[in-house]
Design a protein around this motif. Structure first.
Motif, short mmCIF file in Angstrom:
data_model
loop_
_atom_site.label_atom_id
_atom_site.label_comp_id
_atom_site.label_asym_id
_atom_site.label_seq_id
_atom_site.Cartn_x
_atom_site.Cartn_y
_atom_site.Cartn_z
N UNK A 35 -12.82 -0.67 -3.42
CA UNK A 35 -12.62 -1.65 -4.20
C UNK A 35 -11.00 -2.63 -3.03
N UNK A 37 -7.44 -4.04 -3.38
CA UNK A 37 -6.32 -4.42 -4.02
C UNK A 37 -5.35 -4.84 -3.29
N UNK A 41 -1.98 -6.29 -8.25
CA UNK A 41 -3.10 -6.61 -8.72
C UNK A 41 -3.40 -5.39 -8.87
N UNK A 42 -4.44 -5.60 -10.00
CA UNK A 42 -5.28 -4.81 -9.73
C UNK A 42 -6.16 -4.13 -9.08
N UNK A 43 -7.50 -2.96 -8.06
CA UNK A 43 -8.44 -3.49 -7.81
C UNK A 43 -9.76 -3.91 -8.76
N UNK A 45 -13.31 -4.66 -7.47
CA UNK A 45 -14.73 -4.32 -7.03
C UNK A 45 -15.00 -5.25 -5.81
N UNK A 88 -4.77 -3.23 0.05
CA UNK A 88 -4.77 -2.02 0.60
C UNK A 88 -6.32 -1.77 -0.60
N UNK A 90 -9.51 0.37 -1.53
CA UNK A 90 -9.68 1.97 -1.54
C UNK A 90 -11.26 2.42 -2.23
N UNK A 107 -7.13 8.48 -1.10
CA UNK A 107 -5.85 7.83 -1.01
C UNK A 107 -5.79 7.21 -0.35
#
Lengths: 114, 110
Positions: A35, A37, A41-43, A45, A88, A90, A107
């Motif tokens: 993901x 991010x 905002x939302x992660x 895909x 980020x 993920x 993390x």
């Protein structure tokens, strides 16, 4: 005991310089996800593997590639990072289909592009 | 399409209750709920696998109305540790394509 491990935690790269992020899991899960991010905002895909089967989201830029050499490891390659790729990243795993199983997140790796 | 959550943000005093809603324009086959604290990864709260299901642990529970394509997360007697951003999530049809909702920022103050 760490179950989903991401390295590095922080990565600084230059504009256009390829970078690889890594993810490993000790859960022996079939599915691994990547993901992106961005702040507030939302992660989102990017792609996922079900075992060895790679599934790319339609709107994931070609600049992003992934490899899963074995069950435990998955890599995210950004071939030519742009400033807009700072985010980020993920990694997550699930035992099987997301419909029925929770996801376990690492993390994250904070990517900065200069 | 990404599920839409409401409210976008809420501030509570310790001990107050909150409800977070998640609505989808597509059929929901199951609904996940996650909480993410600032600078950390999302943490799984619960999954609802079928319409009409309700689940809960501690003072956090959720319901899933399959016909209305909605799910709600209920937080009762909120604690400071409940602060964070809450995301619902769902799989689109088949194939593990997972979509997080728009998110709800929840802040609990003393």
């Amino acid at each position: 005991d760490a179950m989903v491990i991401q390295n590095p935690r922080y990565q600084v790269t230059q504009f256009g310089k390829p970078v690889t992020l890594s993810c490993s899991q000790t859960l022996n899960h079939n599915v691994m996800y990547w993901y992106q991010q961005k702040s507030s905002q939302a992660p989102k895909l990017l792609f996922h593997y079900y075992d060895k089967d790679f599934n790319n989201e339609a709107d994931t830029p070609d600049n992003f590639q992934s490899r899963r050499p074995n069950t435990s490891f998955c890599f995210l390659d950004i071939r030519s990072p742009g400033l807009g790729d700072a985010a980020m990243y993920l990694c997550a795993t699930s035992r099987d289909h997301a419909r029925s199983y929770e996801q376990y997140f690492g993390p994250g790796t904070r990517l900065t592009v200069t | 399409q990404q599920p839409v959550q409401s409210p976008q943000a809420v501030i509570l005093r310790e001990g107050e209750d909150a409800v977070i809603n998640c609505s989808s324009s597509k059929a929901l086959y199951s609904v996940h709920w996650y909480r993410q604290k600032h600078g950390e990864a999302p943490v799984f709260l619960m999954i609802l696998l079928k319409g009409g299901e309700q689940k809960g642990h501690d003072k956090i529970s959720a319901s899933f109305n399959e016909k209305k394509q909605q799910s709600s997360l209920y937080l009762t007697a909120s604690q400071l540790s409940y602060s964070g951003t809450y995301f619902c999530g769902t799989e689109r049809n088949t194939g593990n394509q997972f979509y997080f909702g728009t998110g709800t920022s929840l802040t609990v103050i003393p």
